[in-house]
Design an enzyme around this catalytic site. Sequence first.
Site, PDB file in Angstrom:
ATOM      1  N   HIS A  25       0.846  -1.194   0.000  1.00  0.00           N
ATOM      2  CA  HIS A  25       0.000   0.000   0.000  1.00  0.00           C
ATOM      3  C   HIS A  25       0.885   1.249   0.000  1.00  0.00           C
ATOM      4  O   HIS A  25       1.974   1.256   0.601  1.00  0.00           O
ATOM      5  CB  HIS A  25      -0.896   0.018   1.238  1.00  0.00           C
ATOM      6  N   GLU A  51       0.798   4.067   1.566  1.00  0.00           N
ATOM      7  CA  GLU A  51       1.166   4.608   2.872  1.00  0.00           C
ATOM      8  C   GLU A  51       2.306   3.820   3.510  1.00  0.00           C
ATOM      9  O   GLU A  51       3.236   4.410   4.076  1.00  0.00           O
ATOM     10  CB  GLU A  51      -0.036   4.568   3.833  1.00  0.00           C
ATOM     11  N   CYS A  75      -3.337   0.311   7.115  1.00  0.00           N
ATOM     12  CA  CYS A  75      -2.501   1.505   6.995  1.00  0.00           C
ATOM     13  C   CYS A  75      -2.739   2.480   8.143  1.00  0.00           C
ATOM     14  O   CYS A  75      -1.787   3.065   8.661  1.00  0.00           O
ATOM     15  CB  CYS A  75      -2.748   2.180   5.651  1.00  0.00           C
TER      16      CYS A  75
END
Length: 157
Positions: A57, A59, A90
């Site tokens: 991801h 992030e 996240c």
Amino acid sequence: MVHEVVCLLWMDRLLRRAHASGAEGEIPVAAALLDGAGRCLGWGSNRRHTRADPLGHAELLALRQAAASRGDWRFNDCTLLVTLEPCPMCAGALIQARVGTVVFAAADAKRGALGGSLDLSRHPSAHHHMRVVGGILGESAGRQLEDWFRRRRGERA
């Protein structure tokens, strides 16, 4: 938190990066972690599909890069900007990393974990409380995601 003008400039840059990521087959999401002076410590765009990485991801990639460049995992003085409200994984990582402020563009009513479907930053178990600001260029980010998913569904038909 970094100045609002800096947030707008970075969010615009992140939307362009997210678009490029979408063209590569990833869900178009990008993130950057800025220090208190507005300097980028780390950035990332989704890489789950291209790297076959469940942790790919945007992030998390930004946090990992920032930790490596700073030599620390604590980011109390930093602002994370991201084009989509963070998911529970996240959001949990942002809390663990003690990020001071999170600024996101598009809200995610289904999977967002900083106010969308739940708010982990305000959960009683959260040992760190961060400032959360949503909606910065949210309409543009939401439209970008909707268009990407519409095209994706059309390709599968």
